[in-house]
Design an enzyme around this catalytic site. Structure first.
Site, short mmCIF file in Angstrom:
data_model
loop_
_atom_site.label_atom_id
_atom_site.label_comp_id
_atom_site.label_asym_id
_atom_site.label_seq_id
_atom_site.Cartn_x
_atom_site.Cartn_y
_atom_site.Cartn_z
N ARG A 199 0.81 -1.23 0.00
CA ARG A 199 0.00 0.00 0.00
C ARG A 199 0.83 1.27 0.00
NH1 ARG A 199 -3.07 -3.21 3.27
NH2 ARG A 199 -4.94 -3.95 2.20
N LYS A 228 3.31 12.14 -10.84
CA LYS A 228 2.46 11.19 -11.57
C LYS A 228 3.26 9.95 -11.91
CE LYS A 228 -0.29 14.26 -14.43
NZ LYS A 228 -0.83 14.34 -15.80
N GLU A 283 10.36 19.52 -24.44
CA GLU A 283 9.65 19.78 -23.18
C GLU A 283 10.21 21.04 -22.51
OE1 GLU A 283 7.04 18.12 -22.86
OE2 GLU A 283 7.37 16.08 -23.61
N LYS A 310 8.16 23.27 -14.36
CA LYS A 310 7.27 22.13 -14.11
C LYS A 310 6.96 22.00 -12.61
CE LYS A 310 5.48 17.84 -14.47
NZ LYS A 310 5.39 16.59 -15.19
N GLU A 354 -3.87 18.13 -10.90
CA GLU A 354 -4.29 18.53 -12.25
C GLU A 354 -5.78 18.84 -12.35
OE1 GLU A 354 -2.32 16.42 -15.35
OE2 GLU A 354 -3.57 17.26 -16.92
N ARG A 374 -2.32 23.06 -14.04
CA ARG A 374 -1.36 22.08 -14.52
C ARG A 374 -1.64 21.62 -15.96
NH1 ARG A 374 0.94 17.11 -10.90
NH2 ARG A 374 2.16 16.13 -12.51
N ASN A 433 0.18 20.62 -21.03
CA ASN A 433 -0.20 19.90 -22.25
C ASN A 433 0.02 20.72 -23.52
OD1 ASN A 433 -1.05 17.53 -20.94
ND2 ASN A 433 -2.98 18.52 -20.40
N HIS A 459 0.70 19.21 -26.87
CA HIS A 459 0.51 17.77 -26.72
C HIS A 459 -0.84 17.28 -27.25
CE1 HIS A 459 4.15 17.95 -24.38
NE2 HIS A 459 4.11 16.66 -24.13
N HIS A 514 -0.07 14.33 -29.42
CA HIS A 514 -0.45 12.98 -29.03
C HIS A 514 -1.26 12.29 -30.13
CE1 HIS A 514 -2.87 9.95 -26.69
NE2 HIS A 514 -1.63 9.61 -26.42
N HIS A 532 8.38 11.27 -29.64
CA HIS A 532 7.55 12.19 -28.87
C HIS A 532 7.94 13.65 -29.13
CE1 HIS A 532 4.90 13.43 -25.67
NE2 HIS A 532 5.89 14.10 -25.09
N1 LIG Z 1 4.85 10.83 -15.11
C1 LIG Z 1 4.83 11.92 -15.84
O1 LIG Z 1 4.42 12.99 -15.38
C2 LIG Z 1 5.34 11.87 -17.25
C3 LIG Z 1 5.52 13.07 -17.98
C4 LIG Z 1 6.05 12.98 -19.26
C5 LIG Z 1 6.38 11.74 -19.81
N2 LIG Z 1 6.17 10.60 -19.08
C6 LIG Z 1 6.54 9.28 -19.62
O2 LIG Z 1 7.95 9.24 -19.80
C7 LIG Z 1 8.24 8.22 -20.75
C8 LIG Z 1 9.35 8.68 -21.66
O3 LIG Z 1 10.51 8.89 -20.89
P1 LIG Z 1 11.97 8.92 -21.57
O4 LIG Z 1 11.93 9.80 -22.74
O5 LIG Z 1 12.96 9.19 -20.50
O6 LIG Z 1 12.11 7.44 -22.16
P2 LIG Z 1 12.86 6.10 -21.69
O7 LIG Z 1 12.75 5.84 -20.26
O8 LIG Z 1 12.38 5.05 -22.63
O9 LIG Z 1 14.38 6.45 -22.04
C9 LIG Z 1 14.77 6.63 -23.40
C10 LIG Z 1 15.97 5.75 -23.77
O10 LIG Z 1 17.15 6.27 -23.15
C11 LIG Z 1 17.85 5.24 -22.48
N3 LIG Z 1 18.58 5.92 -21.38
C12 LIG Z 1 18.11 6.26 -20.15
N4 LIG Z 1 19.06 6.96 -19.50
C13 LIG Z 1 20.13 7.06 -20.33
C14 LIG Z 1 21.40 7.68 -20.23
N5 LIG Z 1 21.73 8.39 -19.13
N6 LIG Z 1 22.25 7.62 -21.28
C15 LIG Z 1 21.89 6.94 -22.41
N7 LIG Z 1 20.69 6.34 -22.57
C16 LIG Z 1 19.83 6.39 -21.54
C17 LIG Z 1 16.80 4.26 -22.07
O11 LIG Z 1 17.33 2.97 -21.90
C18 LIG Z 1 15.84 4.31 -23.26
O12 LIG Z 1 16.30 3.47 -24.29
C19 LIG Z 1 6.93 7.91 -21.48
O13 LIG Z 1 6.46 6.65 -21.11
C20 LIG Z 1 5.97 8.99 -20.97
O14 LIG Z 1 4.64 8.55 -20.90
C21 LIG Z 1 5.67 10.66 -17.81
ZN LIG Z 2 5.64 15.36 -23.52
#
Ligand SMILES: NC(=O)c1ccc[n+]([C@@H]2O[C@H](COP(=O)([O-])OP(=O)(O)OC[C@H]3O[C@@H](n4cnc5c(N)ncnc54)[C@H](O)[C@@H]3O)[C@@H](O)[C@H]2O)c1
Ligand SMILES: [Zn+2]
Length: 315
Positions: A77, A99, A141, A183, A193, A197, A201, A204, A208, A220
């Site tokens: 939990r 989130k 971003e 952010k 949100e 907040r 978007n 986006h 999206h 993205h």
């Molecule tokens: N929770 C939220 O508020 C929120 C906001 C925006 C996006 N997201 C989510 O974030 C995700 C995308 O995140 P991302 O772009 O970090 O993608 P990711 O986690 O897939 O990382 C991208 C790539 O970079 C590699 N990588 C990670 N760190 C590295 C480093 N230091 N050096 C080299 N390679 C490295 C990873 O292995 C992966 O192949 C999506 O699923 C999206 O929905 C969440």
């Molecule tokens: Zn985004």
């Protein structure tokens, strides 16, 4: 610690410094954000004897942060959660704001929670060997953050954005630091949100829909960049500050984001209609008004949507 393998190679010192007794290496990426994988991670925690006070650490990009954060939110939990974001996007966006969550087939981020981390440890040195596409995802971003709430960040990206995508680590640090603050400030004021907040978007809504149309093959950052071009154009038609759209397009051009894309307009319109951020059947759009200020509107006509699609559609 749930550690992305690429991130572990990029930052061995930081991973070691966490002194974690238990570390589970993972391959980051969207495939991680599935309920089946969550079950696996939960079982691993249980088998290693993790207790209620033990923090779960996400060491990686946004996918590791979202998945490990969800695990932290539901294991026993809820256990304390620490984010160590290692991609540009994670450092300025996904690791901040609390989130966490995973995808359902055909519905991104459909299952999740608000589970704020007790600490976020971000080292820009992690971004040195980030693939270019991932760096550009983070850059967009950052640019979005500037348009929403930080004109000085916008100028900084105009002056040093290209360098930051290259070798200039000081430029990268300056941009990441300011973008993260935008952010954090907004998420702190509206943690669940309900209003402000939603500004995050910006770009986006159409972005999206373009990702959905491409079955998520479109990166993205490119999707959001096209989304930003489109809303900048609409804002100009509706009388935003003179020259703003040109300024946005010029910066996206300078950072080598594509201007156009070939897509099936009908599929994009369908994706817009199922956008989960609709309210009472109306889609909300965010329009840039001036650098540092955006406006939410829900009266965008079909004609205006067509105009936006034309604006980013390959001739
Ligand atoms: N929770 C939220 O508020 C929120 C906001 C925006 C996006 N997201 C989510 O974030 C995700 C995308 O995140 P991302 O772009 O970090 O993608 P990711 O986690 O897939 O990382 C991208 C790539 O970079 C590699 N990588 C990670 N760190 C590295 C480093 N230091 N050096 C080299 N390679 C490295 C990873 O292995 C992966 O192949 C999506 O699923 C999206 O929905 C969440
Ligand atoms: Zn985004």
């Amino acid at each position: 610690v749930f550690a992305d393998e690429h991130a572990a190679r990029a930052l061995p010192g930081l991973l070691a410094a966490l002194g974690a007794a238990r570390c589970r290496p993972l391959e980051g990426g969207e495939e991680l954000k599935q309920l089946g994988r969550i079950g696996e991670l939960l079982r691993w925690l249980s088998e290693t004897g993790a207790e209620r006070g033990d923090p779960v650490v996400a060491f990686g990009g946004g996918t590791v942060g979202d998945a490990a954060g969800f695990v932290a939110a539901v294991y026993l939990r809820g256990v304390p959660f620490v984010q160590v974001p290692t991609t540009w996007l994670a450092q300025v966006d996904s690791a901040l704001g609390g989130k966490v969550g995973v995808n359902l087939p055909g519905a991104k981020n459909a299952v999740g929670a608000f589970w704020p981390p007790v600490a976020v440890i971000a080292d820009v040195a992690a971004l040195r060997h980030l693939p270019r596409s991932a760096a550009k995802d983070g850059m967009v971003e950052s640019l979005k953050a500037a348009l929403i709430g930080d004109p000085a960040l916008w100028t900084l990206i105009e002056e040093r954005g290209e360098a930051a995508l290259g070798e200039d680590e000081a430029a990268r640090y300056a941009i990441v630091e300011r973008a993260a603050r935008v952010k954090l400030t907004i998420a702190d004021r509206d943690p669940t949100e309900t209003g402000e907040r939603r500004q995050l978007n910006l770009g986006h809504t159409l972005g999206h829909a373009l990702e959905v149309e491409s079955s998520f093959r479109l990166p993205h950052g490119e999707a959001v960049a096209l989304g930003l071009r489109a809303v900048a154009n609409l804002a100009a038609m509706r009388g935003a500050e003179r020259g703003l759209a040109e300024r946005i397009e010029a910066l996206l051009d300078a950072l080598a984001f594509p201007r156009h894309r070939t897509f099936q307009a009908e599929a994009v319109r369908r994706a817009l209609l199922t956008d989960k951020k609709r309210s009472r059947g109306r889609l909300r759009w965010l329009l840039p008004v001036e650098v540092g200020r955006v406006q939410e509107v829900d009266d965008v006509s079909e004609h205006e949507v067509d105009g936006m699609l034309r604006h980013v559609s390959a001739p």
